[in-house]
Design an enzyme around this catalytic site. Structure first.
Site, PDB file in Angstrom:
ATOM      1  N   GLU A 218      77.767  30.592  41.585  1.00  0.00           N
ATOM      2  CA  GLU A 218      76.703  31.281  42.328  1.00  0.00           C
ATOM      3  C   GLU A 218      76.294  32.579  41.632  1.00  0.00           C
ATOM      4  OE1 GLU A 218      78.244  31.607  46.333  1.00  0.00           O
ATOM      5  OE2 GLU A 218      78.174  29.445  46.620  1.00  0.00           O
TER       6      GLU A 218
ATOM      7  N   ASN B  32      72.611  33.051  60.573  1.00  0.00           N
ATOM      8  CA  ASN B  32      73.938  33.647  60.727  1.00  0.00           C
ATOM      9  C   ASN B  32      74.236  34.791  59.765  1.00  0.00           C
ATOM     10  OD1 ASN B  32      74.259  32.072  58.481  1.00  0.00           O
ATOM     11  ND2 ASN B  32      75.943  30.841  59.277  1.00  0.00           N
TER      12      ASN B  32
ATOM     13  N   HIS C  28      75.863  35.021  53.778  1.00  0.00           N
ATOM     14  CA  HIS C  28      76.527  33.950  53.019  1.00  0.00           C
ATOM     15  C   HIS C  28      77.646  34.584  52.200  1.00  0.00           C
ATOM     16  CE1 HIS C  28      77.317  30.799  50.051  1.00  0.00           C
ATOM     17  NE2 HIS C  28      77.264  31.764  49.154  1.00  0.00           N
TER      18      HIS C  28
ATOM     19  N   TYR D  53      71.708  25.639  47.646  1.00  0.00           N
ATOM     20  CA  TYR D  53      72.411  24.860  48.667  1.00  0.00           C
ATOM     21  C   TYR D  53      72.431  23.362  48.334  1.00  0.00           C
ATOM     22  CZ  TYR D  53      73.075  28.717  52.004  1.00  0.00           C
ATOM     23  OH  TYR D  53      73.502  29.860  52.643  1.00  0.00           O
TER      24      TYR D  53
ATOM     25  N   LYS E 141      71.238  37.453  54.658  1.00  0.00           N
ATOM     26  CA  LYS E 141      70.179  36.468  54.883  1.00  0.00           C
ATOM     27  C   LYS E 141      68.952  37.115  55.537  1.00  0.00           C
ATOM     28  CE  LYS E 141      73.412  32.536  55.129  1.00  0.00           C
ATOM     29  NZ  LYS E 141      73.816  31.330  55.896  1.00  0.00           N
TER      30      LYS E 141
END
Ligand code: RTP
Ligand code: MG
Length: 143
Positions: A128, A114, A117, A51, A11
């Site tokens: 995905e 965080n 993913h 998402y 990320k």
């Protein structure tokens, strides 16, 4: 154990921290092979689509805004039990609950930022992968 593929995304916070190589090294040491990768600045539509499952959640707008705040590194990992193995390497969603030595314990600062993913099931890994990669972009090596 089955050979699987899963999606991993480093990320924007971890890309900005310059730890792409350190994270790749953890995949490799765990026996996961990078079979496709690209750095990408996600558009709002890219992040919202990715998402979409969370679109009714209170954190959705913040999540989309964070995921478009800088480039991400997207990779397909291949190996035995890849979906679960990657989730174990990542650690818990909230880094304050992540086991020591996991990617989120070492590189994430909060539940919102965080670091990584990882697909949460084989079915979602396939969805995905198709979302971000054309078939020709995958270079499987475990044959
Ligand atoms: P990811 O999809 O990013 O791999 O993370 P995950 O499976 O561990 O967590 P998930 O439930 O899918 O949530 C996606 C991302 O939304 C943010 N989130 N914030 N404030 C909150 O309660 C909350 N819950 C989730 C996190 O950044 C999480 O990675
Ligand atoms: Mg998730």
């Amino acid at each position: 154990m089955a050979i699987e593929r899963t999606i991993s995304i480093i990320k924007p916070d971890a890309v900005a921290k310059n730890v792409i190589g350190e994270i790749y090294s953890r995949f490799e040491k765990a026996g996961l092979t990078v079979v496709a990768s690209k750095m990408k600045q996600l558009s709002q539509a890219d992040a919202e689509g990715f998402y979409a499952v969370h679109k009714e959640r209170p954190f959705f707008n913040d999540l989309v805004s964070f995921m478009t705040s800088g480039p991400v590194m997207i990779q397909v990992l291949e190996g035995e039990n890849a979906v679960l193995k990657n989730r174990e390497l990542m650690g818990a969603t909230n880094p304050s609950e992540a086991d020591a030595g996991t990617i989120r314990a070492d590189f994430a600062q909060s539940i919102d930022e965080n670091a990584v993913h990882g697909s949460d099931s084989l079915e979602n890994a396939n969805i995905e992968t198709e979302y971000f990669f054309a078939k020709e972009e995958l270079c499987p090596r475990l044959r």
